[in-house]
Design a protein around this motif. Structure first.
Motif, PDB file in Angstrom:
ATOM      1  N   LEU A  37       0.604  -1.134  -0.763  1.00 45.11           N
ATOM      2  CA  LEU A  37       0.001   0.257   0.184  1.00 45.11           C
ATOM      3  C   LEU A  37       0.938   1.635  -0.114  1.00 45.11           C
ATOM      4  O   LEU A  37       1.599   1.501   1.038  1.00 45.11           O
ATOM      5  CB  LEU A  37      -0.931  -0.192   0.891  1.00 45.11           C
ATOM      6  CG  LEU A  37      -2.173  -0.867   1.498  1.00 45.11           C
ATOM      7  CD1 LEU A  37      -2.525  -0.812   2.495  1.00 45.11           C
ATOM      8  CD2 LEU A  37      -3.280  -0.449   0.249  1.00 45.11           C
ATOM      9  N   VAL A  60      -3.048   0.162  -3.330  1.00 48.36           N
ATOM     10  CA  VAL A  60      -2.656  -1.224  -3.794  1.00 48.36           C
ATOM     11  C   VAL A  60      -1.470  -0.885  -5.079  1.00 48.36           C
ATOM     12  O   VAL A  60      -1.927  -0.533  -6.763  1.00 48.36           O
ATOM     13  CB  VAL A  60      -3.626  -2.202  -4.217  1.00 48.36           C
ATOM     14  CG1 VAL A  60      -2.802  -3.689  -3.990  1.00 48.36           C
ATOM     15  CG2 VAL A  60      -4.525  -1.754  -2.994  1.00 48.36           C
ATOM     16  N   TRP A  88       0.403  -7.185  -5.605  1.00 52.57           N
ATOM     17  CA  TRP A  88      -0.414  -7.721  -4.964  1.00 52.57           C
ATOM     18  C   TRP A  88       0.644  -9.129  -5.756  1.00 52.57           C
ATOM     19  O   TRP A  88       0.948  -8.982  -6.723  1.00 52.57           O
ATOM     20  CB  TRP A  88      -1.614  -7.374  -5.115  1.00 52.57           C
ATOM     21  CG  TRP A  88      -1.783  -7.464  -6.467  1.00 52.57           C
ATOM     22  CD1 TRP A  88      -2.580  -8.513  -7.461  1.00 52.57           C
ATOM     23  CD2 TRP A  88      -1.956  -6.246  -7.201  1.00 52.57           C
ATOM     24  NE1 TRP A  88      -2.571  -8.184  -8.753  1.00 52.57           N
ATOM     25  CE2 TRP A  88      -1.958  -6.727  -8.951  1.00 52.57           C
ATOM     26  CE3 TRP A  88      -1.454  -4.928  -6.935  1.00 52.57           C
ATOM     27  CZ2 TRP A  88      -2.408  -6.113  -9.522  1.00 52.57           C
ATOM     28  CZ3 TRP A  88      -1.501  -4.370  -8.370  1.00 52.57           C
ATOM     29  CH2 TRP A  88      -1.600  -4.839  -9.750  1.00 52.57           C
TER      30      TRP A  88
END
Length: 288
Positions: free
Chosen positions: A121, A127, A130
């Motif tokens: 983050l 975001v 990931w």
């Protein structure tokens, strides 16, 4: 020095205290909440006139000694004291813009965590990176624009509303409060970053819930140790939540895991398979 924000922050911290919290008699009925300004000034060992000017945004920059006295008088936590120094312009200077580039070593790390949902983050809750398990547990972030990958926007302006949940989370209300708390501190660190100030202005204008929480001037984070998701495929799943600070870029690495052998670990393992299959599909499909 942000005089107006400093004054508002001092006022909010003073009004939350009761006389008995600082060893003063409550006395007769009070017309205003919290301590009186003159009481706060006495406890901070400064003149009432100077303290009043600080709250009104009319005083020159206070010294470190004065700030320390005010922090003690108002019973500020370490995080609140740090925020006070940032607002007063006495904290170390930071780059003008918050960073959105993720270290290659962190990118490699989250790819090597098959049993853990991991994502990075930014300081504004975007975001940035990931792994497949995070996408399977929450949503496929690769399908979203950078603006829509911002969890602050999704929490307050996305398909969810204050009465509903985000990603099926049981603590959606707590997460919204965390977003506001951290964004207030972020604005103090990057007061001239248009991406930061623009996001806050957007949320304040479009979400009454955000605006209400923003007026509380809270900057003390509340640790989150576990989270419970209600997933459309595997049902309810509880995970341990670890949030590691990447101090050099003012980012956070968030890790969701479960104890080995637990039903929650089995659910994560199933999602891991689904996430890997979805990742292969995304990798091999033809461009649009």
């Amino acid at each position: 020095m942000d005089k107006q924000e400093l004054g508002a922050f001092l006022r909010s911290r003073r009004e939350r205290l009761r006389p008995e919290d600082v060893g003063l008699p409550s006395g007769p009925r009070r017309r205003t909440p919290g301590l009186r300004r003159e009481e706060a000034a006495v406890l901070a060992h400064i003149s009432t006139e100077y303290y009043v000017r600080l709250e009104q945004g009319r005083a020159p920059r206070p010294s470190g000694e004065v700030l320390a006295g005010i922090a003690t008088a108002l019973r500020l936590t370490d995080a609140e004291s740090d925020h006070l120094h940032v607002l007063a312009g006495t904290a170390p200077t930071r780059p003008r813009l918050h960073r959105r580039d993720v270290r290659p070593s962190i990118l490699a790390l989250i790819g090597r965590l098959p049993q853990t949902a991991a994502f990075v983050l930014s300081a504004t809750f975007e975001v940035l990176a990931w792994n497949d398990l995070a996408a399977a547990l929450m949503e496929d972030f690769s399908e979203l624009s950078p603006e829509d990958r911002n969890l602050a926007r999704r929490a307050f302006l996305g398909p969810t509303r204050p009465a509903t949940t985000l990603y099926g989370l049981s603590d959606t209300a707590e997460f919204r409060h965390q977003v506001v708390t951290e964004l207030r501190a972020t604005v103090a660190r990057y007061p001239t970053d248009p991406a930061v100030t623009g996001l806050v202005d957007e949320l304040r204008g479009a979400s009454a819930d955000f605006a209400r929480l923003w007026q509380r001037h809270d900057v003390q984070p509340v640790p989150t140790l576990t989270k419970t998701f209600r997933h459309p495929v595997v049902g309810e799943i509880s995970v341990d939540c670890d949030r590691l600070t990447l101090a050099d870029r003012d980012q956070h690495l968030v890790l969701y895991s479960a104890p080995p052998g637990s039903p929650d670990a089995d659910a994560l393992a199933l999602l891991n398979v689904l996430g890997a299959e979805a990742g292969d599909h995304r990798q091999h499909r033809s461009p649009r």
